[in-house]
Design an enzyme around this catalytic site. Structure first.
Site, PDB file in Angstrom:
ATOM      1  N   GLY A   1     -17.710  22.394  73.271  1.00  0.00           N
ATOM      2  CA  GLY A   1     -16.633  21.969  74.213  1.00  0.00           C
ATOM      3  C   GLY A   1     -15.364  22.161  73.372  1.00  0.00           C
ATOM      4  O   GLY A   1     -15.345  21.411  72.309  1.00  0.00           O
TER       5      GLY A   1
ATOM      6  N   VAL B   1     -23.606  27.815  75.788  1.00  0.00           N
ATOM      7  CA  VAL B   1     -24.619  27.733  75.052  1.00  0.00           C
ATOM      8  C   VAL B   1     -25.718  27.845  76.450  1.00  0.00           C
ATOM      9  O   VAL B   1     -25.866  26.824  77.358  1.00  0.00           O
ATOM     10  CB  VAL B   1     -24.624  26.308  74.291  1.00  0.00           C
ATOM     11  CG1 VAL B   1     -26.202  26.018  73.863  1.00  0.00           C
ATOM     12  CG2 VAL B   1     -23.755  26.110  73.480  1.00  0.00           C
TER      13      VAL B   1
ATOM     14  N   HIS C   1      19.628  12.289  60.841  1.00  0.00           N
ATOM     15  CA  HIS C   1      19.304  13.527  60.098  1.00  0.00           C
ATOM     16  C   HIS C   1      18.722  13.291  58.799  1.00  0.00           C
ATOM     17  O   HIS C   1      19.239  12.164  58.081  1.00  0.00           O
ATOM     18  CB  HIS C   1      20.635  14.309  60.041  1.00  0.00           C
ATOM     19  CG  HIS C   1      20.437  15.558  59.349  1.00  0.00           C
ATOM     20  ND1 HIS C   1      19.816  16.770  59.831  1.00  0.00           N
ATOM     21  CD2 HIS C   1      20.732  15.833  58.037  1.00  0.00           C
ATOM     22  CE1 HIS C   1      19.830  17.777  58.844  1.00  0.00           C
ATOM     23  NE2 HIS C   1      20.433  17.114  57.907  1.00  0.00           N
TER      24      HIS C   1
END
Ligand SMILES: Cc1cc2nc3c(=O)[nH]c(=O)nc-3n(C[C@H](O)[C@H](O)[C@H](O)COP(=O)(O)OP(=O)(O)OC[C@H]3O[C@@H](n4cnc5c(N)ncnc54)[C@H](O)[C@@H]3O)c2cc1C
Length: 479
Positions: free
Chosen positions: A179, A236, A444
């Site tokens: 998965g 699978v 910043h």
């Protein structure tokens, strides 16, 4: 005689305990029925929190390795699995114990046991002490979800679900993760960082099926360097237990080694709502075709006094969605007019790089045939990203309404994406447009500036990338 409560909440996960706590705060006499000693649910015991604790350990390993590129070497990590497991458990115990304390302070009555509806106003609660009856004015079902199991796979303690994987019993030499959704990829990252050879097998043709492809690409590229194999379009077909090993046969278009041997398998192929044994048949509560409890926008079920929230009430199965629904249900029970109608629910994949998205996605816009302008700001143009040395493929994206510049959706790929996505979510909920984001002064040097600059890309005047607009922005021209 049966006991009585104004509100009973069944299940103490992030949906259930958020609901119970708010109800108590609002003066509603509240009982929480939960099997475990403390609230927390899947999220705290075997989901969000333990997985993020282990992912933090994985991130430290990666950071230390990455630091070699700018002259800092720490050598190979020494991993004390027992200590790591204990630390993760300590985090979980601290949080769940804290929630238990908060429940007591709020005078939420905790009935430890398993609840089942006898009828639409009575619960049967089974505990070690036997079965008792509880009558209620209102009930909230918050029983969550559990992993989907595959009956045709053999019984073996080497085949685990996410709960088993988070127990971290050992570090398998070869691990198959069945998965490629977010849980599978987060656990793959953990085990790969700890030293396992990890193979991911996904039936769909991309990792994180359903997610916009541009978000997945940088993660796929990074995972290729960390994992042993990524098998897409592959399933699978068979697992055979062979002593301490698991022999796996793969089927798919491009399978080079159809049979491979693993030490453990993590089956992470989806979750399903927990409704079995709840006695819903004794009420008018109905479930949808997919097994979720049917609710309206006020989280009310088809039985007037009974509400359902969180994973058991449908997608997206995320903790923050559960707790918001819980609060809506309680407000409605308290007599309010609340509805659950978010414009954006953020989703985060805590891998390296992190992926976060919110609001409208490109896939969804296509499905809806919705006209959007998509703007991206590559982190290669961000000073802060460069100082972190983490920019490969990372970017910020906004989906903007081309007519009025409104922010409809957004996504980030890169470190801190999961933290920053809240800003875009707020922008969507507040009806902000690109100009609002561009005019908001961001500190910043930070990664959050990339959100401001993406908005500037839409307006055609991003400072750090040159990408002139073909036509003047409607937002700018006052349209
Ligand atoms: C490995 C993993 C990682 C995850 N990571 C994230 C993440 O990073 N972010 C995120 O948002 N989500 C994450 N999730 C999903 C998240 O855990 C769920 O969305 C969330 O826990 C759902 O909350 P809930 O309140 O609906 O129910 P749950 O958390 O599932 O809790 C339900 C509770 O109900 C109890 N219960 C069930 N039936 C009964 C009954 N009959 N009587 C009494 N008690 C009962 C259970 O014991 C349980 O405690 C993750 C899940 C997993 C498995």
């Amino acid at each position: 005689m049966a006991e009585r409560t104004q509100l009973v909440v069944i299940g103490g996960g992030p949906g259930g305990y958020a609901a119970a706590f708010l109800a108590a705060d609002l003066g509603i006499e509240t009982t929480l029925v939960e099997r475990r000693a403390n609230p927390g649910g899947v999220c705290l015991y075997e989901g969000c929190i333990p997985s993020k604790a282990l992912l933090h350990a994985a991130a430290v390993i990666h950071e230390a390795k990455h630091a070699e590129s700018f002259g800092l070497s720490f050598g190979a990590p020494k991993i004390d699995v027992d200590r790591l497991r204990a630390w993760k458990n300590e985090v979980v115990e601290k949080l769940t114990g804290g929630l238990g304390g908060l429940a007591k302070s709020r005078k939420v009555r905790h009935l430890r046991g398993e609840a089942r509806f006898k009828d639409a106003s009575t619960l049967l609660v089974k505990s070690d002490a036997g079965e008792s009856e509880l009558q209620f004015d209102h009930a909230i079902i918050a029983t969550g979800s559990q992993p989907v199991r595959f009956g045709h796979f053999p019984q073996s303690d080497r085949i685990m679900d996410s709960t088993g994987a988070l127990e971290l019993r050992d570090i398998p030499k070869r691990l198959l993760v069945l998965g490629g959704g977010y849980i599978g990829l987060e656990m793959s990252s953990v085990y790969a960082a700890l030293g396992s050879e990890v193979v991911v097998c996904e039936m769909a043709d991309q990792l994180l099926p359903g997610t916009d492809q541009d978000l997945v690409r940088p993660l796929h590229d990074r995972l290729k360097t960390q994992l042993s194999q990524i098998l897409l379009g592959t399933k699978v077909a068979e697992i055979k237990v062979d002593g301490q090993k698991l022999q796996v046969r793969f089927e798919g278009l491009n399978v080079e080694q159809p049979t491979q041997s693993f030490d453990r398998i993590l089956v992470s192929a989806g979750r399903k709502p927990v409704t079995d044994g709840l006695g819903l048949e004794n009420t008018a509560v109905r479930v949808t075709e997919r097994g979720f409890i049917h609710t309206d926008e006020q989280c009310r079920t088809t039985e007037r006094a009974i509400f359902a929230i969180g994973d058991v009430a449908g997608q997206p199965m995320l903790a923050h969605k559960a707790s918001h629904e819980g609060r809506v249900a309680v407000e409605v029970i308290h007599g309010g007019k609340s509805v659950f109608e978010p414009l954006a629910i953020p989703a985060v994949v805590f891998t390296d790089p992190e992926i976060a998205y919110t609001g409208l996605t490109e896939n969804r816009a296509r499905e809806l045939d919705r006209k959007v302008e998509v703007v991206r700001f590559p982190w290669a143009a961000s000073g802060r990203a460069l100082t972190l040395g983490k920019i490969d493929g990372c970017f910020t994206k906004l989906l903007v309404d081309p007519d009025d510049g409104r922010i409809l959706g957004g996504a980030l790929v890169g470190p801190g994406a999961g933290e920053m996505i809240a800003e875009i979510t707020l922008a969507i909920e507040m009806g902000a447009n690109a100009e609002d984001l561009a005019l908001t002064i961001h500190p910043h040097p930070t990664l959050s500036e990339t959100i401001m600059e993406s908005a500037e890309v839409f307006l055609g005047h991003s400072t750090h990338i040159f990408r002139p607009r073909k036509a003047p922005s409607p937002a700018k021209s006052g349209a």
